[in-house]
Design a protein around this motif. Structure first.
Motif, mmCIF file in Angstrom:
data_model
loop_
_atom_site.group_PDB
_atom_site.id
_atom_site.type_symbol
_atom_site.label_atom_id
_atom_site.label_comp_id
_atom_site.label_asym_id
_atom_site.label_seq_id
_atom_site.Cartn_x
_atom_site.Cartn_y
_atom_site.Cartn_z
ATOM 1 N N GLY A 1 0.971 -0.941 0.269
ATOM 2 C CA GLY A 1 0.069 -0.138 -0.308
ATOM 3 C C GLY A 1 0.932 1.301 0.031
ATOM 4 O O GLY A 1 0.486 2.424 -0.202
ATOM 5 N N ASN A 2 1.547 0.942 0.961
ATOM 6 C CA ASN A 2 2.917 2.413 0.749
ATOM 7 C C ASN A 2 3.721 3.043 -1.044
ATOM 8 O O ASN A 2 3.894 4.010 -0.887
ATOM 9 N N GLN A 3 3.339 2.099 -1.474
ATOM 10 C CA GLN A 3 4.182 2.081 -3.140
ATOM 11 C C GLN A 3 3.262 2.487 -3.600
ATOM 12 O O GLN A 3 3.262 3.466 -4.905
ATOM 13 N N LEU A 4 2.105 2.287 -3.502
ATOM 14 C CA LEU A 4 0.809 3.223 -4.521
ATOM 15 C C LEU A 4 0.368 4.731 -4.323
ATOM 16 O O LEU A 4 0.523 5.432 -3.390
ATOM 17 N N ALA A 5 0.723 5.504 -5.556
ATOM 18 C CA ALA A 5 0.243 6.430 -5.676
ATOM 19 C C ALA A 5 -1.240 6.869 -5.668
ATOM 20 O O ALA A 5 -2.371 5.748 -4.987
ATOM 21 N N THR B 1 -8.934 5.431 -4.611
ATOM 22 C CA THR B 1 -9.021 6.508 -3.292
ATOM 23 C C THR B 1 -8.772 5.311 -1.221
ATOM 24 O O THR B 1 -9.549 3.737 -1.586
ATOM 25 N N LYS B 2 -8.404 5.825 -0.939
ATOM 26 C CA LYS B 2 -7.539 4.940 0.444
ATOM 27 C C LYS B 2 -7.956 5.550 1.607
ATOM 28 O O LYS B 2 -8.714 6.683 1.917
ATOM 29 N N GLY B 3 -8.848 4.648 2.568
ATOM 30 C CA GLY B 3 -9.242 5.033 3.760
ATOM 31 C C GLY B 3 -8.943 3.941 5.064
ATOM 32 O O GLY B 3 -7.699 3.714 4.591
ATOM 33 N N LEU B 4 -9.075 3.975 5.808
ATOM 34 C CA LEU B 4 -7.993 3.180 6.898
ATOM 35 C C LEU B 4 -8.569 1.836 6.508
ATOM 36 O O LEU B 4 -7.693 1.162 7.065
ATOM 37 N N ASP B 5 -9.856 1.367 6.112
ATOM 38 C CA ASP B 5 -10.255 0.133 6.166
ATOM 39 C C ASP B 5 -10.319 -0.582 4.714
ATOM 40 O O ASP B 5 -10.359 -1.750 4.621
ATOM 41 N N GLU B 6 -9.572 0.141 3.607
ATOM 42 C CA GLU B 6 -9.956 0.024 2.221
ATOM 43 C C GLU B 6 -9.512 0.516 1.375
ATOM 44 O O GLU B 6 -9.071 1.702 1.715
ATOM 45 N N THR B 7 -9.373 0.180 0.835
ATOM 46 C CA THR B 7 -8.666 0.568 -1.120
ATOM 47 C C THR B 7 -9.250 0.617 -1.486
ATOM 48 O O THR B 7 -9.999 -0.824 -2.392
ATOM 49 N N PHE B 8 -10.044 1.408 -2.715
ATOM 50 C CA PHE B 8 -10.972 0.904 -4.102
ATOM 51 C C PHE B 8 -10.562 1.882 -5.703
ATOM 52 O O PHE B 8 -10.573 3.017 -5.175
#
Length: 544
Positions: A316-320, A338-345
């Protein structure tokens, strides 16, 4: 190297399919999707081989009926061994000759690839558990030969000097440790591949092993090396006082098995008179490295796809803020994240992407992470097979963040301006030619003709054919207008004294030049047809 098509384009397109595990699938057999069977069923043999990422090879009986083809004997053992249950998801990639590469995912838990159980080394080429049924299949499929010699002296392990391990990496040491556990039925020796071995394209054989088992009764100096999967290579055994080695032909074995420095090999004598050795490979890093570079997303409802948490925890830390999705034929889309605390979509641009490829409930997407927020993506429809008829985007390029870029990579303006009038005319004709996929142009000069090598734009090579830092060479296929295919090598050349600057070259093009009577000042247009197979279509625009 010239290569004729042996299969129609229609058949080539149906190479990937998926299977979801249901109760009936577990209890009985696995039915191959009808769409795949319709295109490839005729060439399937009686026994299929399933190659798992951890090196395990399973053999299963293929059962053919009037309306369906199934994996039968050996399938229940496969299901039991990997504890497959409802919602496990398998992707099959057909490699020809009844061979399949298989990946297993758990959709209900994470969508990521499963952590495969450790491979017992005597299971590397098994058909499954040691049952009468699996043993029967293995015999009929042509198993490796048993060790044969007039005087069987038992299993003797010859190894390299321990001093060679002093500066080895932890990954190599663990590979050596695993190799030492291998129990062989015949005499054997171990080899640790060094950078020198890889550069000289040879592997040394311990003197005592060679004197005892290879030189006394050998018919010739050619050794037949057999992999755990049953494939065979002929390699010359070079005899020298105190320094015997496997030399001519070894480069082919190393290339075909993707060997690298640090890997450990165990050679077991199968046949002393005809000099046959079986090679078991222990790859450096394969015992400890835990990666999640692939995952799948089922489209179960009308909502934006979520990227699995298990993948995000590692990468996750590599994704722009946007992901680049690369389709098999080279089409490229940029989709917002779109990145959230519990999910990325997948967010901005997803609806356009889904509409363009008619993605709906019942479809599956398979993602393979390539670094720098780039993913190779395969789309599966309700037939369980991959869709390959990818049509161009409905909107113009640049109309949104989600768009296909059928990029045309050309030669430099400076060189174009210096070209003759005939070449400039050919360049204009090439520029007018409409392609649906990414492409690049080559102007044949004296250098290209004399050296039989053509330069590839760096950006094109990086994006579609290979990734910097992974490998310096790659086999690519060039398809002519008459359907003939040519396999050549693309190489990365680092410019001397210029850190970070490099070129890409296609080497071995003399056959193409002769076949199509190419001349200096002719213009070549290469269109990417299939990124997975590195297949380029050649279009020729003649200057004369």
């Amino acid at each position: 190297m010239k290569r004729k098509n042996t299969r129609s384009n229609t058949k080539r397109d149906i190479t990937l399919f998926f299977k979801i595990i249901f109760p009936l699938t577990v209890a009985e057999q696995m039915r191959i999707p009808k769409k795949f069977a319709m295109h490839n069923g005729g060439e399937l043999e009686d026994v299929a081989k399933l190659f798992l990422p951890n090196g395990r090879v399973w053999e299963m009986r293929i059962r053919k009926g009037r309306e369906e083809i199934s994996l039968a004997e050996g399938w229940p053992e496969f299901v039991e061994h990997y504890s497959l249950h409802n919602d496990h998801f398998l992707i099959f990639k057909y490699k020809g000759r009844s061979n399949f590469k298989v990946r297993i995912f758990d959709v209900s838990l994470s969508g990521c690839e499963m952590q495969y159980p450790p491979v017992e080394m005597d299971e590397t080429s098994d058909s499954g558990e040691e049952t009468n049924r699996s043993q029967k299949i293995r015999r009929q499929a042509g198993p490796s030969r048993a060790y044969k010699t007039r005087k069987n002296k038992g299993s003797i392990q010859f190894t390299f000097k321990t001093t060679k391990l002093r500066h080895s990496s932890l990954e190599t040491l663990e590979a050596v440790h695993e190799a030492e556990k291998l129990e062989t039925r015949g005499p054997s020796f171990m080899a640790l591949l060094s950078k020198s071995d890889m550069k000289s394209c040879r592997v040394y054989v311990p003197q005592k092993f060679a004197e005892t088992y290879l030189t006394e009764e050998a018919d010739n100096d050619t050794v037949q090396i057999e992999s755990s999967a049953g494939r065979q290579w002929d390699v010359v055994l070079h005899y020298a006082k105190g320094r015997n080695s496997l030399s001519v032909g070894w480069a082919n074995f190393a290339r075909d098995n993707h060997l690298k420095a640090g890997d450990v090999l165990v050679f077991e004598l199968l046949d002393r008179r005809h000099v046959a050795l079986q090679c078991t490979i222990f790859r450096a890093g394969s015992m400890t490295r835990r990666e999640f570079p692939v995952f799948c997303i089922p489209i179960l409802q009308d909502m934006n796809p979520r990227i699995p948490l298990q993948f995000m925890s590692h990468y996750g830390n590599q994704l722009a803020d946007a992901a680049t999705l690369i389709l098999p034929n080279g089409q490229v889309w940029e989709i917002g994240l779109t990145k959230g605390l519990d999910e990325t979509f997948l967010d901005s641009g997803w609806l356009e992407f889904a509409e363009n490829y008619s993605i709906g409930v019942g479809h599956f997407l398979y993602f393979k992470y390539k670094g720098q927020s780039r993913f190779k993506v395969h789309i599966f429809d309700k037939s369980c097979c991959e869709i390959r008829s990818l049509r161009p985007a409905t909107g113009g390029v640049g109309s949104s963040r989600a768009n296909i870029r059928p990029i045309r990579f050309g030669i430099t303006a400076c060189r174009s301006n210096r070209a003759s009038l005939a070449s400039q005319k050919a360049l204009r004709e090439a520029d007018k030619y409409e392609t649906r996929n990414p492409s690049f142009v080559v102007l044949l000069g004296k250098s290209e003709m004399n050296k039989s090598q053509w330069f590839v734009p760096v950006k094109f090579a990086e994006t579609y054919l290979m990734h910097i830092g992974k490998t310096d060479t790659k086999a690519i296929n060039i398809k002519g207008s008459d359907g003939t295919q040519w396999q050549v090598q693309m190489c990365k050349i680092v410019l001397s004294g210029m850190d970070g600057y490099f070129l890409f070259q296609i080497r071995g093009c003399a056959g193409i030049v002769a076949e199509y009577d190419l001349k200096i000042e002719d213009v070549l247009l290469f269109e990417l047809l299939d990124m997975e197979d590195a297949l380029l279509q050649l279009h020729i625009f003649r200057a004369h």
